[in-house]
Design a protein around this motif. Sequence first.
Motif, mmCIF file in Angstrom:
data_model
loop_
_atom_site.group_PDB
_atom_site.id
_atom_site.type_symbol
_atom_site.label_atom_id
_atom_site.label_comp_id
_atom_site.label_asym_id
_atom_site.label_seq_id
_atom_site.Cartn_x
_atom_site.Cartn_y
_atom_site.Cartn_z
ATOM 1 N N GLY A 237 0.969 -1.016 0.005
ATOM 2 C CA GLY A 237 -0.135 0.111 0.121
ATOM 3 C C GLY A 237 0.749 1.211 0.048
ATOM 4 O O GLY A 237 0.259 2.425 -0.274
ATOM 5 N N SER A 238 2.269 1.349 0.078
ATOM 6 C CA SER A 238 2.804 2.396 0.416
ATOM 7 C C SER A 238 3.730 2.457 -1.000
ATOM 8 O O SER A 238 4.585 3.401 -1.142
ATOM 9 C CB SER A 238 3.996 2.118 1.458
ATOM 10 N N THR A 239 3.361 1.853 -2.307
ATOM 11 C CA THR A 239 4.001 1.898 -3.087
ATOM 12 C C THR A 239 4.041 3.100 -3.863
ATOM 13 O O THR A 239 5.151 3.940 -4.212
ATOM 14 C CB THR A 239 3.539 0.842 -4.562
ATOM 15 N N GLY A 240 3.075 3.834 -3.906
ATOM 16 C CA GLY A 240 2.673 5.143 -4.448
ATOM 17 C C GLY A 240 3.392 6.462 -3.640
ATOM 18 O O GLY A 240 4.106 6.993 -4.238
ATOM 19 N N SER A 241 3.441 6.085 -2.281
ATOM 20 C CA SER A 241 4.333 7.197 -1.737
ATOM 21 C C SER A 241 5.519 7.035 -1.797
ATOM 22 O O SER A 241 6.488 8.150 -1.807
ATOM 23 C CB SER A 241 3.679 7.023 -0.148
ATOM 24 N N VAL A 242 6.101 5.816 -1.863
ATOM 25 C CA VAL A 242 7.382 5.530 -1.986
ATOM 26 C C VAL A 242 8.110 6.129 -3.281
ATOM 27 O O VAL A 242 8.979 6.801 -3.572
ATOM 28 C CB VAL A 242 7.795 3.869 -1.776
ATOM 29 N N LEU A 243 7.497 5.991 -4.286
ATOM 30 C CA LEU A 243 7.789 6.501 -5.895
ATOM 31 C C LEU A 243 7.653 7.945 -5.784
ATOM 32 O O LEU A 243 8.366 8.720 -6.293
ATOM 33 C CB LEU A 243 6.585 5.771 -6.817
ATOM 34 N N LEU A 244 6.454 8.421 -4.858
ATOM 35 C CA LEU A 244 6.487 10.093 -4.965
ATOM 36 C C LEU A 244 7.735 10.508 -4.173
ATOM 37 O O LEU A 244 8.432 11.607 -4.750
ATOM 38 C CB LEU A 244 5.298 10.240 -4.112
ATOM 39 N N VAL A 245 8.239 9.910 -3.165
ATOM 40 C CA VAL A 245 9.353 10.484 -2.255
ATOM 41 C C VAL A 245 10.661 10.372 -3.151
ATOM 42 O O VAL A 245 11.540 11.059 -3.363
ATOM 43 C CB VAL A 245 9.448 9.611 -1.121
ATOM 44 N N PHE A 246 10.749 9.161 -3.804
ATOM 45 C CA PHE A 246 11.818 8.786 -4.989
ATOM 46 C C PHE A 246 11.911 10.083 -5.772
ATOM 47 O O PHE A 246 12.883 10.658 -6.191
ATOM 48 C CB PHE A 246 11.683 7.564 -5.363
ATOM 49 N N GLY A 247 10.627 10.269 -6.556
ATOM 50 C CA GLY A 247 10.701 11.296 -7.550
ATOM 51 C C GLY A 247 11.050 12.635 -7.160
ATOM 52 O O GLY A 247 11.553 13.412 -7.769
ATOM 53 N N ALA A 248 10.382 13.136 -6.045
ATOM 54 C CA ALA A 248 10.663 14.399 -5.421
ATOM 55 C C ALA A 248 12.119 14.361 -5.199
ATOM 56 O O ALA A 248 12.739 15.588 -5.444
ATOM 57 C CB ALA A 248 9.910 14.604 -4.182
ATOM 58 N N ALA A 249 12.986 13.420 -4.750
ATOM 59 C CA ALA A 249 14.176 13.376 -4.426
ATOM 60 C C ALA A 249 15.067 13.493 -5.686
ATOM 61 O O ALA A 249 15.996 14.186 -5.685
ATOM 62 C CB ALA A 249 14.933 12.386 -3.435
ATOM 63 N N SER A 250 14.686 12.737 -6.669
ATOM 64 C CA SER A 250 15.213 12.814 -7.990
ATOM 65 C C SER A 250 15.063 14.291 -8.669
ATOM 66 O O SER A 250 16.037 14.607 -9.317
ATOM 67 C CB SER A 250 14.520 12.137 -8.837
ATOM 68 N N LEU A 251 14.224 15.127 -8.381
ATOM 69 C CA LEU A 251 14.091 16.293 -8.945
ATOM 70 C C LEU A 251 15.146 17.302 -8.032
ATOM 71 O O LEU A 251 15.853 18.029 -8.843
ATOM 72 C CB LEU A 251 12.810 16.810 -8.624
ATOM 73 N N ALA A 252 15.227 16.956 -6.864
ATOM 74 C CA ALA A 252 16.323 17.903 -6.064
ATOM 75 C C ALA A 252 17.608 17.361 -6.703
ATOM 76 O O ALA A 252 18.539 18.388 -6.755
ATOM 77 C CB ALA A 252 16.159 17.542 -4.732
ATOM 78 N N SER A 253 17.913 16.263 -6.761
ATOM 79 C CA SER A 253 19.274 15.830 -7.407
ATOM 80 C C SER A 253 19.319 16.502 -8.841
ATOM 81 O O SER A 253 20.656 16.843 -9.043
ATOM 82 C CB SER A 253 19.171 14.181 -7.787
ATOM 83 N N ILE A 254 18.567 16.346 -9.749
ATOM 84 C CA ILE A 254 18.700 17.098 -11.066
ATOM 85 C C ILE A 254 19.076 18.462 -10.756
ATOM 86 O O ILE A 254 19.964 19.146 -11.462
ATOM 87 C CB ILE A 254 17.334 16.938 -11.864
ATOM 88 N N TRP A 255 18.388 19.278 -9.843
ATOM 89 C CA TRP A 255 18.476 20.791 -9.560
ATOM 90 C C TRP A 255 19.988 20.736 -9.177
ATOM 91 O O TRP A 255 20.946 21.662 -9.499
ATOM 92 C CB TRP A 255 17.952 21.370 -8.607
#
Length: 420
Positions: free
Chosen positions: A260-278
Amino acid sequence: MSTEPDTAPAAAVAPDPQSGDEVRERLPLVALLALATAVFVTSLTETLPAGLLPAMSQDLRVSESATGQTVTVYAIGTALTTIPLIAATAGRRRKALLLTAMAGFAVANTVTAFSSVYELTMVARFFAGVAAGLAWALLAGYARRMAPARLQGKAMAVAMAGIPVALAVGVPAGTFLGDRLGWRVAFLSMTVLTLLLLVWIVAAVPDFPGPGRGERPKMLRTLRVPGVTPVLVVTLVFVLAHTVLYAYIATYLDDLGLGGSTGSVLLVFGAASLASIWIVGTLINRRLRGLTIGSALLVALAVALLALLSDTAAPVHIAAVLWGLGWGGVPTLLQTAVGDAGGESADSAQAMLVTLWNLAMAGGGIAGGILLDAVGSESFPWTVLLLLLPVIAVVLYARQAGFPSRRPVATTQATGVDPG
């Protein structure tokens, strides 16, 4: 990513009535955002199954490892066709090719959404990968040609923004939609978006002639250029390591009792990825080598945390943050490194990177499926950790060419990102 030569003149710029003969250079944002949406569709179509594997597996009546091959076959389609399509389409009008590629996504995603037959789904996914090969053969070059020369780097950055948006928003949103309304609705939503995009392209994107008769990039000559081979080796192994876990992340979390946490894990991963790109975009001109080593170490720390402390949701989400911070900037780092190392052979080096990237994704899907059936999903973090060791070793070794401490001055310009 595109390796298309940029031979057409830059887009025309509008006269500035307040400055006589001077011109005001502007980015064609409406058209560039259409390209960014095309990149979004390309990237999300590839990665969407990662968050939907259990439900897809149940409906298609095959194992989750077999369903994971929907990512593999897409990557194979892209890997097999990108370089040939660069040559085959060099003389064709760009807009017609872009419309053809996007129409291919609409058809492939529609078939995937309605298919109840595993074999038909795999065929649709393969042809989606072929459409991606066509898209990557022209998208970045298309963006450059729509902008004045001084703004071509920014134009590519706008167009390629679809990649991190797909990662940070698209996959979590698709997973959420699939959880609530079914995985088929997630793929049908991609079809609807693509149909709207086709209208947008027709209305707003200018047409350009092809750059002329193409030829296959000269691979062997490019491999002999100092620094190119180490970057390609790092690309192959790093992407393989990432994909082993990412392609089966829904299954992995489900086995932990955290489905049930798949969506939230992917969201956290994606947000951190955006920070990494910056972060990478800010520091890459001065710290390419250090950033690459740091990225590999962050991913290693993340998977070590998953391997040792994944019994509750909190450590898994912390690991997702570290993983995203490590992975998000990797496409930019590797494309920049291979372009710098390639020099006059940069186009060929970029084409090879795109191909190896997708071969690594295909390999990750296959390896992950084998591990899932033979050992279980708990083997994924340890496998990633093992694969990261040669990645770090090669980056450390290639300090003279490939991953130097400082980028060559002549090449410290804005670059586009990601193969997919």
